[in-house]
Write an enzyme that holds these catalytic residues in place. Sequence first.
Site, PDB file in Angstrom:
ATOM      1  N   SER A 112      -3.556   6.881 -13.151  1.00 36.07           N
ATOM      2  CA  SER A 112      -4.921   7.382 -13.372  1.00 36.07           C
ATOM      3  C   SER A 112      -5.589   7.731 -12.041  1.00 36.07           C
ATOM      4  O   SER A 112      -6.448   8.610 -11.983  1.00 36.07           O
ATOM      5  CB  SER A 112      -5.767   6.384 -14.176  1.00 36.07           C
ATOM      6  OG  SER A 112      -6.067   5.251 -13.408  1.00 36.07           O
ATOM      7  N   LYS A 133       5.594  -0.942  -3.827  1.00 31.27           N
ATOM      8  CA  LYS A 133       6.635  -1.347  -2.867  1.00 31.27           C
ATOM      9  C   LYS A 133       6.096  -1.279  -1.432  1.00 31.27           C
ATOM     10  O   LYS A 133       5.187  -0.526  -1.132  1.00 31.27           O
ATOM     11  CB  LYS A 133       7.850  -0.420  -2.997  1.00 31.27           C
ATOM     12  CG  LYS A 133       8.586  -0.542  -4.328  1.00 31.27           C
ATOM     13  CD  LYS A 133       9.520  -1.729  -4.292  1.00 31.27           C
ATOM     14  CE  LYS A 133      10.526  -1.745  -5.413  1.00 31.27           C
ATOM     15  NZ  LYS A 133      10.000  -2.077  -6.721  1.00 31.27           N
ATOM     16  N   ILE A 149       6.071  -0.290   2.456  1.00 28.91           N
ATOM     17  CA  ILE A 149       6.451   0.934   3.192  1.00 28.91           C
ATOM     18  C   ILE A 149       7.216   0.538   4.458  1.00 28.91           C
ATOM     19  O   ILE A 149       6.804  -0.358   5.197  1.00 28.91           O
ATOM     20  CB  ILE A 149       5.189   1.749   3.551  1.00 28.91           C
ATOM     21  CG1 ILE A 149       4.470   2.236   2.288  1.00 28.91           C
ATOM     22  CG2 ILE A 149       5.522   2.915   4.476  1.00 28.91           C
ATOM     23  CD1 ILE A 149       5.208   3.263   1.472  1.00 28.91           C
ATOM     24  N   ASN A 192      -3.843   3.308   1.473  1.00 28.83           N
ATOM     25  CA  ASN A 192      -3.623   2.625   0.197  1.00 28.83           C
ATOM     26  C   ASN A 192      -4.967   2.308  -0.426  1.00 28.83           C
ATOM     27  O   ASN A 192      -5.930   2.016   0.282  1.00 28.83           O
ATOM     28  CB  ASN A 192      -2.862   1.314   0.447  1.00 28.83           C
ATOM     29  CG  ASN A 192      -2.634   0.512  -0.825  1.00 28.83           C
ATOM     30  OD1 ASN A 192      -2.229   1.068  -1.849  1.00 28.83           O
ATOM     31  ND2 ASN A 192      -2.902  -0.780  -0.777  1.00 28.83           N
ATOM     32  N   HIS A 196      -6.769  -0.387  -2.957  1.00 28.58           N
ATOM     33  CA  HIS A 196      -6.520  -1.730  -3.499  1.00 28.58           C
ATOM     34  C   HIS A 196      -7.746  -2.184  -4.291  1.00 28.58           C
ATOM     35  O   HIS A 196      -8.877  -2.046  -3.816  1.00 28.58           O
ATOM     36  CB  HIS A 196      -6.231  -2.708  -2.350  1.00 28.58           C
ATOM     37  CG  HIS A 196      -5.909  -4.076  -2.841  1.00 28.58           C
ATOM     38  ND1 HIS A 196      -4.644  -4.438  -3.269  1.00 28.58           N
ATOM     39  CD2 HIS A 196      -6.706  -5.162  -3.031  1.00 28.58           C
ATOM     40  CE1 HIS A 196      -4.675  -5.692  -3.681  1.00 28.58           C
ATOM     41  NE2 HIS A 196      -5.911  -6.158  -3.546  1.00 28.58           N
ATOM     42  N   GLU A 204     -13.416   2.955  -7.612  1.00 29.04           N
ATOM     43  CA  GLU A 204     -12.293   3.240  -6.707  1.00 29.04           C
ATOM     44  C   GLU A 204     -11.993   4.741  -6.636  1.00 29.04           C
ATOM     45  O   GLU A 204     -11.705   5.284  -5.574  1.00 29.04           O
ATOM     46  CB  GLU A 204     -11.091   2.482  -7.276  1.00 29.04           C
ATOM     47  CG  GLU A 204      -9.808   2.623  -6.547  1.00 29.04           C
ATOM     48  CD  GLU A 204      -8.732   1.711  -7.146  1.00 29.04           C
ATOM     49  OE1 GLU A 204      -8.640   1.593  -8.396  1.00 29.04           O
ATOM     50  OE2 GLU A 204      -7.981   1.117  -6.363  1.00 29.04           O
TER      51      GLU A 204
HETATM   52  C1  GAR Z   1      -5.370   0.915  -8.989  1.00 25.46           C
HETATM   53  O1  GAR Z   1      -6.495   0.167  -9.379  1.00 25.46           O
HETATM   54  C2  GAR Z   1      -4.948   0.525  -7.579  1.00 25.46           C
HETATM   55  O2  GAR Z   1      -5.991   0.094  -6.770  1.00 25.46           O
HETATM   56  C3  GAR Z   1      -4.051  -0.638  -7.837  1.00 25.46           C
HETATM   57  O3  GAR Z   1      -3.319  -0.291  -8.973  1.00 25.46           O
HETATM   58  C4  GAR Z   1      -4.142   0.539  -9.804  1.00 25.46           C
HETATM   59  C5  GAR Z   1      -3.314   1.743 -10.176  1.00 25.46           C
HETATM   60  O4  GAR Z   1      -3.792   2.343 -11.335  1.00 25.46           O
HETATM   61  N1  GAR Z   1      -3.224  -0.871  -6.694  1.00 25.46           N
HETATM   62  C6  GAR Z   1      -2.828  -2.072  -6.324  1.00 25.46           C
HETATM   63  O5  GAR Z   1      -3.096  -3.068  -6.953  1.00 25.46           O
HETATM   64  C7  GAR Z   1      -1.990  -2.106  -5.049  1.00 25.46           C
HETATM   65  N2  GAR Z   1      -1.955  -3.417  -4.505  1.00 25.46           N
HETATM   66  P1  GAR Z   1      -3.179   3.738 -11.807  1.00 25.46           P
HETATM   67  O6  GAR Z   1      -1.663   3.594 -11.930  1.00 25.46           O
HETATM   68  O7  GAR Z   1      -3.826   4.018 -13.127  1.00 25.46           O
HETATM   69  O8  GAR Z   1      -3.541   4.762 -10.761  1.00 25.46           O
END
Ligand code: GAR
Length: 190
Positions: free
Chosen positions: A13, A88, A90, A102, A104, A174
């Site tokens: 997303s 994963k 990097i 990134n 988070h 985000e």
């Molecule tokens: C997002 O909220 C991102 O911040 C998080 O995974 C979600 C991905 O959602 N990332 C982490 O937790 C990395 N440590 P999406 O697949 O719908 O874009």
Amino acid sequence: MYHLVVFASGNGSTLQAVIDSIKNHELEAQIDLVISDNPKAYALERAKENNIDTYTIQSKDFSKRDLELSNVLCNYSIDLIVLAGYLKMIGPNLLEKYTIINTHPSLLPKFGGKGMHGMHVHEAVIQAKEQYSGATIHFVNQEYDKGNIISQTKVTVLPTDNAKTLSEKVQAAEKVQLIEVLNRFVQHEI
Ligand code: GAR
């Protein structure tokens, strides 16, 4: 044109938000490639629907993955790599060659590190009865969630929130934050 490569392991997303902002001319950039370590990631479908090249990583091992990615990425001209829900680590080849950011879903340094991703983060925030959570965009280095912070957005955690409602709030914030940050990169403000 500003060239992006997006890495994603799941739903995608966040990738979709970047695709949409480009389509709506809110971001003057293009996504040249979407990379996933997960062949079933819906992010890959989103990329294909939008005629973006995709690549699924074959290597299971950290060093081999780093080399494999290095070989794939050298065929592209890349301004910035965006990790959008990529789980994963990097490797050094990529860290040396590219600027990588990134996103988070917490106010780092809280609730970061290995195993802290997606719903695990929101569950931990609810469990800890935090008053605030949010989203952080940071540069990527050799440690999970430890690179220099570029931007943070705070959201209030209500007593009625659960991990799911919190994740919806954080993810909405985000996406807005990511597009703002990407625009700053495009304008060379970062
Ligand atoms: C997002 O909220 C991102 O911040 C998080 O995974 C979600 C991905 O959602 N990332 C982490 O937790 C990395 N440590 P999406 O697949 O719908 O874009």
